[in-house]
Each structure stands twice: as structure tokens, then as C-alpha cells.
Design a protein around this motif. Structure first.
Motif, mmCIF file in Angstrom:
data_model
loop_
_atom_site.group_PDB
_atom_site.id
_atom_site.type_symbol
_atom_site.label_atom_id
_atom_site.label_comp_id
_atom_site.label_asym_id
_atom_site.label_seq_id
_atom_site.Cartn_x
_atom_site.Cartn_y
_atom_site.Cartn_z
ATOM 1 N N UNK A 122 -44.824 117.171 -45.392
ATOM 2 C CA UNK A 122 -44.312 115.845 -44.974
ATOM 3 C C UNK A 122 -43.227 116.025 -43.899
ATOM 4 N N UNK A 123 -42.367 117.019 -44.085
ATOM 5 C CA UNK A 123 -41.300 117.274 -43.102
ATOM 6 C C UNK A 123 -41.920 117.622 -41.746
ATOM 7 N N UNK A 124 -42.914 118.487 -41.772
ATOM 8 C CA UNK A 124 -43.516 118.940 -40.501
ATOM 9 C C UNK A 124 -44.217 117.779 -39.791
ATOM 10 N N UNK A 125 -44.781 116.845 -40.557
ATOM 11 C CA UNK A 125 -45.419 115.678 -39.932
ATOM 12 C C UNK A 125 -44.377 114.828 -39.188
ATOM 13 N N UNK A 126 -43.199 114.677 -39.793
ATOM 14 C CA UNK A 126 -42.149 113.878 -39.134
ATOM 15 C C UNK A 126 -41.709 114.586 -37.846
#
Ligand code: GLU
Length: 329
Positions: A122-126
Motif C-alpha cells: 500500500x505504501x509503495x502504491x502511494x
């Protein structure tokens, strides 16, 4: 000839050894091993005083309702002028509060030393949505108890760490829309017959400080003895060493432990709802709307589903539908 003689000599020595053991001495007494005091993890507290927030009545709200997703979404590297996202873009990296001890959600891959898991995805998507590059991230490890302060002190831009959206927490921070629906369960020794917190009155049950799980244990009418620690992995060690009867938290965290240790099992059904949201500082409502846009894109593109399959598929549970976003506008 010489080899044969050597073999005979070795055999003779072995025989002397065997008969020497059998006839001359008593077996070593290992019975005292049980009584060894096992060291407790640093920071462990039994029957802790409840945190001050739990004394205040929980405000009436729907914690799963967030701010409507930004639409249309700006393309990567073109964040709107004056926005929180533009400041992050200009700073060159997204600072994310995560865990490094929760297998499947946020953990360090021992081979690569990289952080991995469903929350890390999820962090990498942001980061990808802001920079066009999912690696422009600085991870900061935060404990369960440290999440709110990390956001209030602006040490991090987001917290993605198995964090339940609650009305009490909404008073201090904002949450994104819900990206995963977990629930609290019990983890016990494989041989244990316990299947509910109700059977653990007077028995020690471990959970992390500052988690919803420790409050649920402390508030339970059967009066289990809450034992709190800094990290979920400390609870597992205490359970393995027989220092607590059970640990209890989200099934997500517990399934990572079952995958790592065949001597423990999850027991009984879910007894709470733990809807996970991404924590964001209270002032940064624009960032909440942006992150909700990222979550919508991740569901639409199938990356939520492939991330689920990669990390949680191994639990054997059929993949659930991603939670439908709910907005308070
Ligand atoms: N989801 C629960 C919480 O936010 C427990 C998990 C955790 O603390 O990491 O408190």
C-alpha cells in the motif's frame, strides 16, 4: 590388514564407551529445565493501567467513513500546487510509518533486508502515485503505541501498520477508506483446548501496547490478565515459552505467526471487527482524498487482489472482496 586392525580397535573403544556409560553412571537429570526463569521481553507490563483515552466515552461516529476520493487524480510528478502531496513530491520521498515484525503485513525479508508485505505494498502504491516510482519511500518503524504520536508530530506522512480505524483515534488523526477488514482472534499452543477469551479468566493473555487488542482483553468480563509488550513478536515468544496462556490480536497478524510456527494455532472465531485504514495527520485532508484515490485505483487495476494473493493467499482463506469505500464527503 592394517585397516582391518584399526576397525577392530575402534569397535573395541566404542564398546568400552557404551558399557562404560551403561554400567558406571546415572543418566543426567534434566528435570530442572522446567524451572528455569525465562527472561521476559523488554518493556513487558502485566495488568497495565488503562490508557487515559479509554476513560473518555468513545465519540459516536462511523470510523469506516472517510473523505471522498480525489477525482480526477493528478498524474504522477504533477501534484497540485500548494497541496500536501506537492510538498511530499518536492521533498523527494514519502515517509511511511510501518512495522518490521509482522510477517505478511510489514516485515523484513531476511535475504534482501527489504521491507515487504501487504501494508508495504500500500505504501509503495502511494509513492508510485506521487513520484511514478514506488521506491521513493523512507520507512520508519513505529510500534502500535507510537502510531498516533508519529502522525501528530509529523514524523511521518502516513502510517500503514495494521491500524484499526476507531472513533477514538479519529479524534487525533484522519483515516483513509478501509483497505482491509480484519478481526481479533486467539492464538494458543497447538495442544490447548481454549477457544475463547471467556475461558481465560485469571490467565495471562498478551497483546501490544496501544492496540485495540489489549483494550478488548482488559475490558473482557471474564477478567483475563492483560500482558502488554511493545511488539507482536514479543507476544509470540512469551507464548512459545509458556509465559502467557494465549495472545490475542487481529487474525491477519496471527496468521503470519501460524505460518512461521507450527506449534501454535488460531482458536475460536473472530470476536471484533478491525477495519484497517491508513493513518494521516489531522490537518492533511487533501492527502486523505488523494490516498483514497490511490486505493480506488489499486482495487480497479487488480493490484489489491494480486497483493492479497501474494501475501494472504497462503492462509488458504478464499480472497474476500476488497472493502467498498464509504465516504463522509
Ligand atoms: N488492529 C489493531 C490496532 O490497530 C491491532 C494491530 C496492531 O496494533 O498492530 O490496534
Amino acid at each position: 590388514m592394517r585397516a582391518k586392525a584399526n576397525r577392530v580397535a575402534v569397535l573395541a573403544l566404542l564398546l568400552v564407551g557404551v558399557t562404560g556409560c551403561a554400567g558406571g553412571g546415572r543418566p543426567v537429570d534434566l528435570a530442572t529445565v522446567d524451572s528455569v526463569e525465562r527472561p521476559a521481553p523488554v518493556g513487558v507490563e502485566e495488568n497495565p493501567a488503562p490508557p487515559s483515552t479509554s476513560a473518555a466515552p468513545a465519540p459516536d461516529c462511523d470510523p469506516t467513513r472517510s473523505f471522498r476520493a480525489l477525482s480526477p487524480m493528478p498524474p504522477p510528478r504533477q501534484m497540485p500546487a500548494g497541496s500536501t502531496m506537492k510538498k511530499i513530491q518536492d521533498s523527494g520521498k514519502l515517509i511511511a510509518g510501518v512495522d518490521q515484525n509482522t510477517f505478511l503485513f510489514g516485515f523484513r525479508n531476511p535475504t534482501t533486508n527489504a521491507l515487504e508485505g501487504f501494508d508495504i505494498d500500500r505504501v509503495r502504491e502511494i509513492a508510485k502515485a506521487i513520484f511514478g516510482d514506488g521506491n521513493k519511500v523512507q520507512f520508519k518503524v513505529v510500534t502500535s503505541a507510537g502510531r498516533i504520536d508519529a502522525l501528530k508530530n509529523k514524523d511521518v506522512h502516513v502510517v500503514v501498520r495494521t491500524m484499526t480505524a476507531t472513533c477514538v483515534r479519529w479524534q487525533d488523526i484522519n483515516f483513509s477508506a478501509i483497505y482491509y477488514q480484519a478481526g481479533q482472534r486467539l492464538l494458543v499452543d497447538r495442544a490447548s483446548e481454549v477457544t475463547s477469551l471467556g475461558q481465560l479468566g485469571g490467565k495471562k493473555v498478551c497483546a501490544a501496547k496501544g492496540s485495540t487488542s489489549i483494550k478488548t482483553i482488559a475490558d473482557h468480563e471474564a477478567d483475563p490478565v492483560p500482558v502488554q509488550v511493545d511488539n507482536w513478536s514479543d507476544c509470540l515468544v512469551m507464548l512459545q515459552q509458556g509465559q502467557v496462556e494465549a495472545m490475542s490480536t487481529d487474525d491477519t497478524i496471527l496468521s503470519g505467526m501460524v505460518a512461521q510456527d507450527p506449534n501454535v494455532k488460531m482458536a475460536g472465531p473472530r470476536f471484533t471487527q478491525e477495519p484497517y485504514g491508513i493513518g494521516i495527520p489531522k490537518e492533511n485532508e487533501d492527502m486523505v482524498r488523494f490516498v483514497n484515490g490511490v486505493l480506488e485505483q489499486s482495487v480497479a487495476s487488480g493490484s489489491w487482489a494480486s497483493s492479497y494473493d501474494r501475501w494472504l493467499g497462503r492462509t488458504g482463506e478464499p480472497r474476500p472482496q476488497p472493502p467498498a469505500p464509504k465516504y463522509r464527503d
